[in-house]
Design a protein around this motif. Structure first.
Motif, mmCIF file in Angstrom:
data_model
loop_
_atom_site.group_PDB
_atom_site.id
_atom_site.type_symbol
_atom_site.label_atom_id
_atom_site.label_comp_id
_atom_site.label_asym_id
_atom_site.label_seq_id
_atom_site.Cartn_x
_atom_site.Cartn_y
_atom_site.Cartn_z
ATOM 1 N N CYS A 14 2.654 -5.525 6.430
ATOM 2 C CA CYS A 14 1.924 -5.083 4.556
ATOM 3 C C CYS A 14 1.140 -3.848 3.816
ATOM 4 O O CYS A 14 1.334 -3.369 5.282
ATOM 5 N N ASP A 15 0.156 -3.973 2.882
ATOM 6 C CA ASP A 15 -0.371 -3.043 2.676
ATOM 7 C C ASP A 15 -1.783 -2.522 3.855
ATOM 8 O O ASP A 15 -2.239 -1.344 3.923
ATOM 9 N N HIS A 16 -1.996 -3.303 4.320
ATOM 10 C CA HIS A 16 -3.835 -3.045 5.237
ATOM 11 C C HIS A 16 -2.541 -2.912 6.409
ATOM 12 O O HIS A 16 -3.399 -1.796 7.561
ATOM 13 N N LYS A 18 -0.456 -0.665 6.877
ATOM 14 C CA LYS A 18 0.011 0.857 6.451
ATOM 15 C C LYS A 18 -1.444 1.148 6.477
ATOM 16 O O LYS A 18 -1.629 2.447 6.857
ATOM 17 N N ALA A 19 -2.530 1.342 5.470
ATOM 18 C CA ALA A 19 -3.831 1.731 5.607
ATOM 19 C C ALA A 19 -4.193 1.646 6.765
ATOM 20 O O ALA A 19 -4.972 2.943 7.790
ATOM 21 N N ASN A 37 5.658 5.214 4.937
ATOM 22 C CA ASN A 37 6.858 4.272 4.536
ATOM 23 C C ASN A 37 6.624 2.978 4.763
ATOM 24 O O ASN A 37 7.513 2.841 5.844
ATOM 25 N N LEU A 38 6.280 2.150 4.508
ATOM 26 C CA LEU A 38 5.946 0.283 4.540
ATOM 27 C C LEU A 38 7.419 0.351 5.030
ATOM 28 O O LEU A 38 7.819 -0.504 5.818
ATOM 29 N N LYS A 39 8.103 0.471 3.683
ATOM 30 C CA LYS A 39 9.704 0.208 3.525
ATOM 31 C C LYS A 39 10.863 0.059 4.962
ATOM 32 O O LYS A 39 10.923 -0.317 5.046
#
Length: 72
Positions: A14-16, A18-19, A37-39
Motif C-alpha cells: 500500500c501507499d503506507h 511505499k512511504a 514503485n509500488l506496482k
C-alpha cells in the motif's frame, strides 16, 4: 561518486508501505533520493557510493519491516 541502483523489495502492499520504505532509505547518510514503485515492488536509489553501499539499503529495509530481495 553518485550512482543509481534499482532494488527489489518484498512485502509492500500500500501507499503506507511505499512511504515507509522511501523514508527509511532517504534517512541513510549518503542517499540523495529514493523512489519506490509500488506496482513493481522496486526502489530506485541515487546515492554517494563513497558513503553508502547495498548493505546499508538491506539493513534499512529490513528494519522498516520489509524484505530486500536483490538488485534488479
Amino acid at each position: 561518486m553518485t550512482e543509481n541502483i534499482t532494488i527489489k523489495i518484498q512485502g509492500m502492499t500500500c501507499d503506507h508501505c511505499k512511504a515507509a520504505v522511501e523514508q527509511a532509505l532517504n534517512e541513510i547518510d549518503g542517499v540523495h533520493s529514493a523512489e519506490v514503485n509500488l506496482k513493481n515492488g522496486t526502489a530506485t536509489v541515487t546515492y554517494d557510493a563513497n558513503k553508502v553501499d547495498i548493505d546499508h539499503f538491506t539493513e534499512s529495509i529490513d528494519e522498516a519491516g520489509y524484505e530486500f530481495v536483490g538488485q534488479v
